[in-house]
Design a protein around this motif. Structure first.
Motif, PDB file in Angstrom:
ATOM      1  N   MET A   1     -35.968 -56.772 -22.171  1.00 14.00           N
ATOM      2  CA  MET A   1     -35.355 -55.545 -22.687  1.00 14.00           C
ATOM      3  C   MET A   1     -35.023 -54.592 -21.542  1.00 14.00           C
ATOM      4  O   MET A   1     -35.655 -54.565 -20.530  1.00 14.00           O
ATOM      5  CB  MET A   1     -36.325 -54.826 -23.621  1.00 14.00           C
TER       6      MET A   1
ATOM      7  N   HIS B 150     -35.804 -52.097 -30.546  1.00 12.18           N
ATOM      8  CA  HIS B 150     -36.616 -53.255 -30.176  1.00 12.18           C
ATOM      9  C   HIS B 150     -37.548 -53.647 -31.330  1.00 12.18           C
ATOM     10  O   HIS B 150     -37.734 -54.830 -31.621  1.00 12.18           O
ATOM     11  CB  HIS B 150     -37.413 -52.909 -28.911  1.00 12.18           C
ATOM     12  N   GLN B 153     -35.480 -55.442 -33.769  1.00 19.18           N
ATOM     13  CA  GLN B 153     -35.130 -56.788 -33.295  1.00 19.18           C
ATOM     14  C   GLN B 153     -36.219 -57.794 -33.674  1.00 19.18           C
ATOM     15  O   GLN B 153     -35.940 -58.961 -33.914  1.00 19.18           O
ATOM     16  CB  GLN B 153     -34.949 -56.782 -31.769  1.00 19.18           C
ATOM     17  N   HIS B 154     -37.430 -57.304 -33.714  1.00 26.41           N
ATOM     18  CA  HIS B 154     -38.545 -58.193 -34.081  1.00 26.41           C
ATOM     19  C   HIS B 154     -38.786 -58.199 -35.593  1.00 26.41           C
ATOM     20  O   HIS B 154     -39.352 -59.140 -36.123  1.00 26.41           O
ATOM     21  CB  HIS B 154     -39.826 -57.737 -33.360  1.00 26.41           C
ATOM     22  N   TRP B 159     -32.072 -60.721 -36.825  1.00 26.13           N
ATOM     23  CA  TRP B 159     -31.966 -60.070 -35.517  1.00 26.13           C
ATOM     24  C   TRP B 159     -32.901 -60.754 -34.521  1.00 26.13           C
ATOM     25  O   TRP B 159     -32.584 -60.963 -33.366  1.00 26.13           O
ATOM     26  CB  TRP B 159     -32.302 -58.578 -35.653  1.00 26.13           C
ATOM     27  N   TRP B 160     -34.084 -61.123 -35.032  1.00 32.56           N
ATOM     28  CA  TRP B 160     -35.026 -61.837 -34.178  1.00 32.56           C
ATOM     29  C   TRP B 160     -34.419 -63.151 -33.690  1.00 32.56           C
ATOM     30  O   TRP B 160     -34.653 -63.590 -32.562  1.00 32.56           O
ATOM     31  CB  TRP B 160     -36.345 -62.087 -34.928  1.00 32.56           C
ATOM     32  N   HIS B 163     -32.594 -62.127 -30.676  1.00 36.88           N
ATOM     33  CA  HIS B 163     -33.467 -61.578 -29.628  1.00 36.88           C
ATOM     34  C   HIS B 163     -34.427 -62.647 -29.084  1.00 36.88           C
ATOM     35  O   HIS B 163     -34.952 -62.502 -27.973  1.00 36.88           O
ATOM     36  CB  HIS B 163     -34.247 -60.389 -30.209  1.00 36.88           C
ATOM     37  N   HIS B 166     -34.271 -63.818 -25.552  1.00 33.39           N
ATOM     38  CA  HIS B 166     -34.947 -63.033 -24.514  1.00 33.39           C
ATOM     39  C   HIS B 166     -36.415 -63.460 -24.383  1.00 33.39           C
ATOM     40  O   HIS B 166     -36.973 -63.466 -23.286  1.00 33.39           O
ATOM     41  CB  HIS B 166     -34.844 -61.547 -24.876  1.00 33.39           C
ATOM     42  N   ASN B 180     -29.930 -61.634 -22.829  1.00 35.64           N
ATOM     43  CA  ASN B 180     -29.759 -61.240 -24.230  1.00 35.64           C
ATOM     44  C   ASN B 180     -28.579 -61.977 -24.847  1.00 35.64           C
ATOM     45  O   ASN B 180     -27.625 -62.329 -24.142  1.00 35.64           O
ATOM     46  CB  ASN B 180     -29.480 -59.735 -24.334  1.00 35.64           C
ATOM     47  N   ASP B 184     -26.259 -59.533 -29.737  1.00 37.67           N
ATOM     48  CA  ASP B 184     -27.352 -58.571 -29.601  1.00 37.67           C
ATOM     49  C   ASP B 184     -26.909 -57.416 -28.691  1.00 37.67           C
ATOM     50  O   ASP B 184     -27.200 -56.241 -28.948  1.00 37.67           O
ATOM     51  CB  ASP B 184     -28.572 -59.288 -29.006  1.00 37.67           C
TER      52      ASP B 184
END
Lengths: 328, 326
Positions: A1, B150, B153-154, B159-160, B163, B166, B180, B184
């Motif tokens: 991130m 963030h 994202q989880h 969305w996860w 993500h 990453h 990424n 995203d």
């Protein structure tokens, strides 16, 4: 991130300049205002020494300016911050800020009663009434196509706006506040001025100035000046017209009567806006170099000096409002 | 010195623009975008400087005190590609193209409504007089926004799915910061744009600060056994703090240490883990191998595939729920 930031590189000098003292008194030969669009400052130079007297920090992005009709106040639009700054042009003192939507290019009508502001980004043109102290929004026109520069007819009845995105000029009635007509002039028109019953339009996507007859809405002539023709500036004494070309980096001198080219000056760095000092020298913002150029039109000699990043609008504060209106 | 640096920078920027970019824009009939392109070169050059500074600081740290050996060079090379695409302007260019027209329409609509969007400085006039403080407030607000993005994202399975790219990296280094999914990144740009509309965008005349932030973010991914200590761990996201997020405690909904720059948000919202002596392995064994060690294209494709499956599963669940209640 990672922190997703659109923070761009700006000059650290912009921050350093915040430490400089404010100008508090008028300079003997006047002040020159340079709008550094890339580092969010208005730089105030002493015209005689060319030294910096102060920098006025702005929030985002300043591009163009206009003097009020009585010459008492300088209006500078901070487009990204949705603000108009009001400055005493004689001293550089910031008088006030006013919330105002996305001001890009601006200019007062010849009678001083109207201020028109274009918004390049949001595709709108705002017409304000000016009573000498306050602005009142009279009309907001949606004009998709990137409204760029503007010019008035001498009778105060019409304001003409170039639309970069659509290659057109739109005429807007200042009585009804509605568009009167739109006509094609060439790719990506930018600067526009009224000149002897015609409109001179710099065609940035090409290499010429289009001579537009507002009565017939037709381009009657094209004057080739150099690629990226950007804006047209009449000399204060009316004896010459100067056209900046940003791609070929030159300033072309036109005879105002015949519109023929009398001379062409090489001005590296992307010449953009122009103002004039009492000696008739041109002070030019060199957009891509972070500098201004001071040009002697008689010899073509140019001296440059560093200002801020991406300098755009410029004004010699003693310039009469009529000569500075709408094109800086 | 500063003047010389400024002049040199503007000289390089201006030369590239005047010699290479502006003629091309002119030839393509795109002169209306000249000013944006000029800014773009600035962005790319600055991105290059950021990459060099980050490399100069983080690489020696990783060599000095690595958590684990650099055994998977291929994965690192993929992460370098991510960084180049992100920092040298290609992905942001895509985002700009995608959102420029939308942004103009939106701002036109906002202006038409009569509402003039504020900035933090108009809401809190004190900030005008203290630009450094204003920047700090902007950074804090944006970091809070990033914390919640963030978290989301989880939180959301679709969305996860994106993500997860990453988090799939088992060979985490400072290059992993920009790893990424492209979608995203676009969502992130929209998220940032929405916050920017609410509070304005931050003043940008502080390049040194920006570089410091960038180094901090990259360093949080570095393969270095480095903790900022009892106090420091609570002030700035450290390699240890963020590594824990990339370990077993990170993946899925119930992760820890979501903070991007400031750990205070994890503290406030109860997701912080400040054990300063824990350096976990990274990666998630439940994720497909293509996401961990595949090429850039394979990782992107896998992200889309998994997102499609997650969305379809969500639709099926909702449909079943509707049938049960009908």
């Amino acid at each position: 991130m990672r922190l997703r930031s659109t923070l761009h590189l700006r000059l650290i000098a912009g921050a350093m300049a915040l430490l400089l003292p404010w100008a508090g008194s008028a300079a003997a030969d006047g002040l020159v205002y340079v709008l550094n669009s890339g580092d969010a400052t208005i730089q105030v130079l002493d015209a005689s020494t060319r030294q910096e007297r102060s920098r006025i920090p702005v929030l985002r992005e300043v591009h163009h300016l206009a003097l009020t009709p009585d010459g008492s106040t300088l209006l500078v639009g901070d487009s990204g911050a949705n603000e108009m700054l009001f400055i005493n042009p004689a001293t550089g003192e910031l008088l006030k800020r006013e919330a105002l939507s996305n001001p890009y290019h601006l200019g007062f009508s010849p009678d001083g009663g109207t201020l028109t502001i274009t918004s390049l980004r949001r595709g709108q043109v705002d017409v304000y009434r000016w009573d000498g102290s306050k602005l009142r929004l009279a009309k907001r026109l949606d004009l998709p196509g990137m409204p760029s520069h503007l010019a008035y007819g001498p009778d105060n009845k019409v304001v003409y706006v170039t639309l970069q995105g659509s290659g057109t000029v739109v005429a807007i009635s200042l009585d009804t506040l509605e568009p009167l007509w739109t006509t094609e002039v060439g790719p990506e028109p930018a600067g526009i001025i009224w000149h002897k019953g015609r409109l001179l339009v710099a065609i940035m996507g090409s290499d010429h100035v289009a001579v537009l007859d507002p009565a017939t809405h037709t381009v009657e002539r094209r004057i080739s000046v150099g690629r990226g023709a950007h804006a047209v500036f009449p000399a204060p004494d009316g004896k010459l017209l100067y056209v900046t070309s940003r791609v070929d980096s030159r300033i072309t001198l036109l005879d105002p009567e015949t519109l023929t080219i009398t001379r062409s000056l090489s001005v590296p760095g992307g010449p953009d806006c122009v103002t004039f000092d009492a000696q008739g020298r041109l002070w030019v913002t060199l957009r891509w170099k972070g500098r201004i150029g001071i040009i002697d039109p008689a010899t073509g000699a140019m001296e440059t000096q560093r200002v801020g990043r991406s300098p755009h609008g410029i004004l010699f504060a003693t310039t009469p409002p009529a000569a500075s209106a709408a094109t800086n | 010195m500063i003047g010389w640096l400024q002049d040199s920078w503007d000289g390089a920027n201006g030369w590239i623009f005047e010699t290479l970019v502006q003629p091309a824009l002119y030839a393509l009939g795109l002169m209306a975008w000249a000013e944006d392109a000029f800014e773009w070169i600035d962005f790319v050059l600055f991105g290059l400087v950021q990459v060099l500074v980050v490399y100069a600081i983080c690489r020696p740290l990783e060599a000095w005190k690595p958590v684990e050996p650099r055994s998977d060079q291929r994965s690192i090379r993929t992460d370098i590609l991510y960084t180049c695409l992100s920092r040298l302007g290609l992905l942001p260019l895509l985002a700009f193209v995608a959102f420029a027209a939308l942004g103009s329409r939106l701002s036109g609509w906002v202006a038409g409504s009569g509402w003039v969007p504020p900035t933090l400085e108009t809401l809190f006039p004190l900030l005008r007089e203290w630009p450094i403080l204003a920047l700090a407030v902007y950074v804090a607000v944006l970091d809070l926004g990033e914390y919640w993005r963030h978290r989301f994202q989880h939180r959301f399975s679709w969305w996860w799915s994106l993500h997860a790219i990453h988090h799939a990296q088992r060979q985490m280094t400072f290059w992993t910061d920009d790893r990424n999914h492209i979608l995203d990144d676009l969502i992130g740009a929209a998220w940032f744009g929405a916050i920017a509309l609410l509070i304005g965008v931050p003043p940008g005349q502080f390049p040194v600060v920006v570089v410091i932030l960038r180094v901090a973010e990259a360093m949080s991914h570095a393969n270095v056994r480095l903790s900022f200590g009892h106090v420091g761990e609570r002030l700035l996201v450290s390699p240890r703090f963020h590594r824990l997020h990339h370990g077993p405690l990170g993946s899925g909904r119930d992760g820890k240490n979501y903070g991007v720059l400031l750990p205070v948000w994890d503290w406030v919202f109860g997701t912080a883990d400040f054990r300063h002596d824990v350096f976990t392995e990274t990666g998630d064994a439940r994720l497909p191998e293509a996401m961990a060690t595949g090429s850039w294209g394979q990782q992107q494709a896998e992200g889309f595939r998994r997102m499609g499956r997650a969305l379809a599963k969500g639709f099926r669940k909702r449909a079943a729920r509707r049938r049960r209640t009908a």
